[in-house]
Design an enzyme around this catalytic site. Structure first.
Site, PDB file in Angstrom:
ATOM      1  CE1 TYR A  45      12.008   2.336   0.874  1.00 27.66           C
ATOM      2  CE2 TYR A  45      10.005   3.291   1.768  1.00 27.66           C
ATOM      3  CZ  TYR A  45      11.041   3.319   0.861  1.00 27.66           C
ATOM      4  OH  TYR A  45      11.117   4.361  -0.034  1.00 27.66           O
ATOM      5  CE  LYS A  70       8.317   4.373  -2.906  1.00 24.89           C
ATOM      6  NZ  LYS A  70       8.425   4.244  -1.438  1.00 24.89           N
ATOM      7  CG  HIS A 103      11.692   0.990  -4.887  1.00 25.27           C
ATOM      8  ND1 HIS A 103      11.500   0.504  -3.623  1.00 25.27           N
ATOM      9  CD2 HIS A 103      12.329   2.170  -4.725  1.00 25.27           C
ATOM     10  CE1 HIS A 103      12.000   1.356  -2.743  1.00 25.27           C
ATOM     11  NE2 HIS A 103      12.514   2.379  -3.397  1.00 25.27           N
TER      12      HIS A 103
END
Ligand SMILES: NC(=O)c1ccc[n+]([C@@H]2O[C@H](COP(=O)([O-])OP(=O)(O)OC[C@H]3O[C@@H](n4cnc5c(N)ncnc54)[C@H](OP(=O)(O)O)[C@@H]3O)[C@@H](O)[C@H]2O)c1
Length: 277
Positions: A45, A70, A103
C-alpha cells in the site's frame, strides 16, 4: 476476539488500502480518534510510514493499538521476507507488528511463512497468518507449517459471503478477516433495498447493516474511508442486533461465495507475478 494463539484482536478495524501516502497519517489519526484500535496496512500500500507517523503521535499507547501488515509477492521467500519484516517495523516505527500476513498465495510463500514463524519466536510479530488463500492452498499450508495461521484475510461482504472457506477455517481455529467488507460500494450496496429496509427499523444505514452481518458471523471487518463521518458510521456497529430472520434474508444476497477476484485464474496469477514477482 481471541486468536488461536491467545492474542486478542479487535473485531472492527480500519483499512488503508488506496489511502494516499500523504493522507494516510491524518486518516489513521482520525480513525484512532473515532475509536478504532485495529489498523490494517500492507507493504504494497506504500503507506506504512503514514501509519507509523500516526502511531507515534496519536497519544494512544502502542499496546492499545493492533497493527496488521502484509508481506508482498516481491518479498516472497525466507530471506527476502525476513528483511521485509524488519523494513515494515522500521516504517511503522514499532518494535512489533501485532499480525503479519502473506498478502497473496504466490511465489515461495512457504519460505515467507517460515520467516514469519522465526519473527514470531523473536517477538517481532505477535501473530501470523495469510490473505487471499482459498480452501486448497490454505489447507496445504496449515497442514505443513508448525504455527497454524491465526487469520485468513479474504474478500467478504454481503455479495461474497465465503461460507465454504468459513467451514475450513473453523477446523484450524483460524479467524476470518473481511477485506472490502462494504464491497467497495459495488452492486449498489450503500442503497441496497434489503439492507435499507432492515436498517430503517433500527436507525442504521445499509453500510452498518452490511458490517453487522459479518460481525454476527464472527468475521472481523476493516472498512476503509477517508471521511471522518463515514469512519464514525462504520465504527458504530455494536449497538444493534440482526435477528435470525434478518441474517437469513441477507444470506440470500450471496452471489459469488468465494469473492469476485479469482486467485486461481492463470491470467491473473501471470499478471501479478510478471508485474511484481
Ligand atoms: N488483503 C487484500 O488483498 C486486500 C484487498 C483489498 C482491501 N484490503 C483491506 O480491506 C480494507 C477495506 O477494503 P476496501 O478499501 O477495498 O473497501 P471497502 O472498505 O469495502 O469500501 C471502501 C469504499 O467505500 C467508501 N465508503 C466507506 N464507508 C462508507 C459509508 N459508510 N458510506 C458510503 N461510502 C463509504 C469509501 O469511500 P471514501 O474513502 O471516499 O469514504 C471507499 O470508496 C482496505 O482498506 C485494506 O486494508 C485487503
Amino acid at each position: 476476539m481471541t486468536l488461536n494463539n491467545g492474542v486478542r484482536m479487535p473485531m472492527v478495524g480500519y483499512g488503508v488500502f488506496q489511502v494516499k501516502p500523504e493522507e494516510c497519517a491524518r486518516c489513521v489519526r482520525d480513525a484512532i480518534e473515532t475509536g478504532y484500535r485495529l489498523i490494517d496496512t500492507a507493504q504494497a500500500y506504500f503507506n506504512e510510514e503514514g501509519v507509523g507517523a500516526a502511531l507515534a503521535d496519536c497519544g494512544v499507547p502502542r499496546e492499545d493499538i493492533f497493527v496488521t501488515s502484509k508481506i508482498w509477492i516481491s518479498n516472497a521467500g525466507e530471506k527476502a521476507a525476513a528483511a521485509s519484516i524488519d523494513e515494515s517495523l522500521r516504517k511503522l516505527r514499532t518494535d512489533y507488528i501485532d499480525l503479519m500476513l502473506i498478502h497473496q498465495p504466490y511465489g515461495d510463500y512457504y519460505g515467507s511463512y517460515r520467516a514469519m514463524e522465526t519473527a514470531l519466536q523473536a517477538g517481532k510479530l505477535r501473530a501470523i497468518g495469510v490473505s487471499n488463500f482459498g480452501v486448497g492452498r490454505f489447507t496445504d499450508l496449515a497442514l505443513h507449517m508448525d504455527v497454524k495461521p491465526a487469520v485468513n484475510q479474504v474478500e467478504a461482504h454481503v455479495f461474497s459471503q465465503q461460507t465454504a472457506l468459513e467451514k475450513v477455517l473453523r477446523e484450524y481455529d483460524t479467524a476470518m478477516m473481511a477485506w472490502s467488507p462494504l464491497g467497495q460500494g459495488r452492486n449498489g450496496l450503500f442503497t441496497h433495498p434489503v439492507l435499507a429496509v432492515i436498517g430503517k427499523t433500527k436507525g442504521k444505514t445499509p453500510a452498518q447493516v452490511a458490517l453487522r452481518f459479518l460481525l454476527q458471523r464472527g468475521i472481523v471487518v476493516i472498512p476503509k474511508s477517508t471521511h471522518v463521518e463515514r469512519m464514525q458510521q462504520n465504527f458504530a456497529v455494536d449497538d444493534f442486533e440482526l435477528s435470525p430472520a434478518e441474517m437469513e434474508e441477507i444470506a440470500g444476497l450471496n452471489e459469488h461465495d468465494s469473492g469476485n477476484v479469482d486467485f486461481e485464474n492463470p491470467a491473473f496469477i501471470r499478471y501479478l507475478i510478471e508485474t511484481y514477482g
